[in-house]
Design an enzyme around this catalytic site. Structure first.
Site, PDB file in Angstrom:
ATOM      1  N   ARG A 152     -26.150  20.192  11.344  1.00 41.75           N
ATOM      2  CA  ARG A 152     -27.062  21.121  12.012  1.00 41.75           C
ATOM      3  C   ARG A 152     -26.585  22.560  11.794  1.00 41.75           C
ATOM      4  O   ARG A 152     -25.372  22.825  11.739  1.00 41.75           O
ATOM      5  CB  ARG A 152     -27.030  20.796  13.499  1.00 41.75           C
ATOM      6  CG  ARG A 152     -27.898  21.638  14.398  1.00 41.75           C
ATOM      7  CD  ARG A 152     -29.327  21.340  14.215  1.00 41.75           C
ATOM      8  NE  ARG A 152     -30.149  21.805  15.320  1.00 41.75           N
ATOM      9  CZ  ARG A 152     -31.487  21.871  15.234  1.00 41.75           C
ATOM     10  NH1 ARG A 152     -32.107  21.531  14.122  1.00 41.75           N
ATOM     11  NH2 ARG A 152     -32.200  22.273  16.268  1.00 41.75           N
ATOM     12  N   THR A 425     -40.078  19.722   9.291  1.00 37.18           N
ATOM     13  CA  THR A 425     -38.916  18.935   9.047  1.00 37.18           C
ATOM     14  C   THR A 425     -39.305  17.839   8.089  1.00 37.18           C
ATOM     15  O   THR A 425     -40.466  17.651   7.815  1.00 37.18           O
ATOM     16  CB  THR A 425     -38.477  18.368  10.414  1.00 37.18           C
ATOM     17  OG1 THR A 425     -38.267  19.480  11.254  1.00 37.18           O
ATOM     18  CG2 THR A 425     -37.277  17.509  10.344  1.00 37.18           C
ATOM     19  N   THR A 443     -34.230  19.731   7.995  1.00 37.70           N
ATOM     20  CA  THR A 443     -35.265  20.702   8.366  1.00 37.70           C
ATOM     21  C   THR A 443     -34.903  22.153   8.083  1.00 37.70           C
ATOM     22  O   THR A 443     -33.730  22.518   7.983  1.00 37.70           O
ATOM     23  CB  THR A 443     -35.583  20.573   9.877  1.00 37.70           C
ATOM     24  OG1 THR A 443     -36.736  21.332  10.168  1.00 37.70           O
ATOM     25  CG2 THR A 443     -34.449  21.035  10.743  1.00 37.70           C
TER      26      THR A 443
END
Ligand code: DON
Length: 616
Positions: A152, A425, A443
């Site tokens: 992330r 995404t 994404t």
């Protein structure tokens, strides 16, 4: 399963199974199970995951024999997706699924294919595929080992809690969504190299080669892509100082060559992961972001690391669901919702029936209220994970649910937990010929992320900073509200809804599933699993079904336009549910794989996009 009593036989179960015309093999197995169970002394017998009462078994045997005969000779066939014997990749673009499958055929494993598919999506599907964004992977190895990788994005070191607010404390429109200020430190390259280092087998060059070739040769524009590029051109021009590759007037069947991206990928292939975080590419990224007013530095890139995390795993009936832990809310919310609905017999209520929708919506409402209060980056906030995903907690949360009327979101807050016990995404699913499975959602956040595109480097940058809660109680682009747990802090990861998931049945790999869709990701994954497990659909059939969604606030049930039965809608409104159908676009774009009874794989590629399953 906790509440067995809900799931004993109704004749409908048999008829429904039969109507769906499962493979002959399965029917015979079913028949034999019933026959064998006649000798058992237990009160209930489980057959194919359903509990049958003994007194009905004799009757079942006769009925099953008759219906098997009829359904196999003349009944409707299950509309199966692509079937494969050895391995499969299902992703948003045929080019990416093909490249991933080719890597498998070459002898690579699911983790090699993951690296290739992720990169190929960055080329063929710049709308969401990326090297300027981030993602999550959940895996299950053939020996049953499971794990999760978090790549992330992170907030830059210079980020502050109020960076998107003006002097009066109001949100500055678009600052967290468009342009350089919206960009989080990208994690994708770190993620795929980390997965490869631990679990891959082919060389980096072998994996990069077909992707670089694709970027040079170019990708054909589909009809959907033409429409999408047109729709975004104004935003591209607003976010960038110059025109960019996608501001040309591209038409369906044109071929777009991604030469700048090919060069960037060549450098990364040659110099490895650090090329992106410390090398020439890193310097170009920082220069570009800062020229455009952003705050990312070389130190930010240099410090970025992908992280291995322990997946969220829980039981639903005879399934074990393995999904993404924080900083995604996906696994926890999915567990909470499934725990909430497990005691009810959805199968008996019927697929997308009023009662089934009510139970699911009310479980969703409660889970999203908790999401908003408790969830954030686990490296920064304490999350009571064990309580949130426990059966008892969810039972307590569902105590005030009634079929008579909705629980209004304004009357519902997060649950009280004693603190603290010790659109865009993309998703792809892979199984390999060795039995390994990989589920990845990746994404840029919005479509084409921040819309900021480097002509020199050839890729878009994410606008993931908008997934933080810029101001408590004020919704982000997905209408999600957050609190302190998800406020901005330097180096913190923003809360996500991405839910890459793997399902086991009887201890064996059963399903690989995931989707894009912002806040609707969790509920789309949920409905796909339920369509297979509760409503006996095949994979493709399960993916095709109309979907609905509730996320606590706003207090509406979002439904896919023109896909729900008028009578069902009327009844839901009569009970007091507000439906949001107009202007509501597709919900999720699921790409999934199901392991069939005979060991083959069925792909489910979402017809809402250009998604494609390729297997061998
Ligand atoms: O991480 C999240 O939850 C969002 N950034 C996901 C965005 C998304 O799914 C957009 N796709 N439609």
């Amino acid at each position: 399963m906790t509440n067995n009593n809900h799931k004993y036989l109704s004749v409908r179960v048999i008829l429904k199974n039969t109507k769906l015309c499962r493979e002959l093999f399965r029917k015979l197995k079913f028949l034999f199970s019933i026959k064998n169970s006649l000798h058992s002394s237990a009160k209930f017998t489980r057959i194919d995951g359903v509990l049958y009462h003994n007194s009905t078994r004799q009757f079942c045997l006769v009925l099953a024999t008759i219906t098997i005969f009829f359904s196999c000779s003349s009944g409707p066939q299950v509309n199966r997706g692509v079937i494969a014997e050895k391995g499969m990749v299902v992703s948003a673009r045929a080019e990416a699924s093909r490249i991933g499958t080719e890597i498998l055929k070459k002898g690579g494993n699911a983790f090699d294919a993951m690296m290739a598919t992720e990169l190929a999506l960055a080329v063929a599907y710049p709308y969401a595929g990326n090297i300027g964004g981030g993602g999550f992977m959940v895996y299950r190895k053939s020996n049953g080992d499971i794990g999760a990788l978090d790549y992330r994005e992170k907030a830059p070191l210079a980020a502050t809690r109020d960076m998107y607010l003006d002097n009066d404390g109001n949100i500055i429109p678009k600052k967290s969504t468009v342009g350089a200020h919206a960009v989080g430190i990208p994690g994708t390259i770190a993620g795929i190299f980390e997965a490869h280092k631990k679990l891959g087998s082919l060389s980096i060059q072998e994996i990069f080669e077909p992707v670089i070739e694709l970027a040079k040769k170019g990708v054909v524009v589909t009809q959907k892509q033409e429409r999408r590029i047109k729709a975004f051109q104004k935003s591209f021009l607003a976010a960038n100082k110059d025109s960019i590759l996608l501001t040309k007037n591209w038409k369906e069947n044109d071929t777009i060559k991604y030469s700048a991206l090919a060069h960037t990928l060549e450098r990364i292939s040659k110099n490895g992961r650090d090329e992106f975080y410390k090398g020439e590419t890193a310097k170009k990224i920082v220069e570009f972001i800062q020229e455009n007013g952003g705050i990312i530095t070389l130190e930010d890139l240099g410090k970025y690391k992908a992280k291995w995390r322990g997946p969220i795993a829980f039981q639903y009936d005879d399934l074990k669901i393995i999904s993404m832990p924080p900083p995604s809310s996906g696994g926890i919310c999915l567990a909470q919702i499934m725990n909430g609905i497990e005691p009810y017999n959805l199968h008996e209520f019927g697929h997308n029936s009023v009662k089934a929708i009510q139970v699911i919506v009310e479980a969703e409402r409660r889970a999203y209220a908790d999401r908003s209060f408790y969830l954030g980056d686990p490296d920064f906030v304490n999350i009571p994970v064990d309580t949130l995903i426990s059966k008892n907690y969810k039972k307590r949360r569902m105590d005030n649910f009634s079929f008579e009327k909705p629980t209004l979101s304004k009357d519902l807050q997060h649950g009280n937990i004693e603190m603290f016990e010790s659109n865009e995404t993309t998703h792809y699913s892979i199984v390999d010929q060795f039995g390994n499975a990989v589920s990845v959602t990746t994404t840029l956040n919005s479509g084409y992320g921040s819309k900021l595109y480097s002509n020199e480097l050839g890729f878009f940058f994410n606008n993931e900073m908008d997934d933080f809660s810029s101001k408590p109680g004020v919704p982000n682009v997905y209408g999600l509200v957050g609190t302190k747990a998800n406020e901005i802090a330097p180096e913190k990861r923003m809360l996500s809804s991405m839910t890459p998931t793997i399902v086991e049945k009887d201890g064996k790999l059963y399903m690989v599933v995931g989707t894009p869709g912002g806040s609707t990701i969790i509920t789309s994954v949920l409905q796909t699993i339920l369509n297979v497990h509760e409503f006996q659909m095949g994979m493709q059939e399960a993916v095709n079904q109309p979907r609905f969604h509730h996320q606590w606030l706003p207090d509406v049930v979002r439904i896919e336009p023109n896909r729900f039965d008028e009578e069902t809608k009327k009844q839901l409104e009569k009970i007091g549910y507000k439906l949001y159908e107009r202007n509501s676009s597709v919900i999720g774009k699921v790409d999934a794989i199901l392991v069939l009874e005979d060991g083959r794989y069925e792909g489910g590629a979402d017809p809402r996009g250009n998604d494609t399953a390729v297997g061998f």
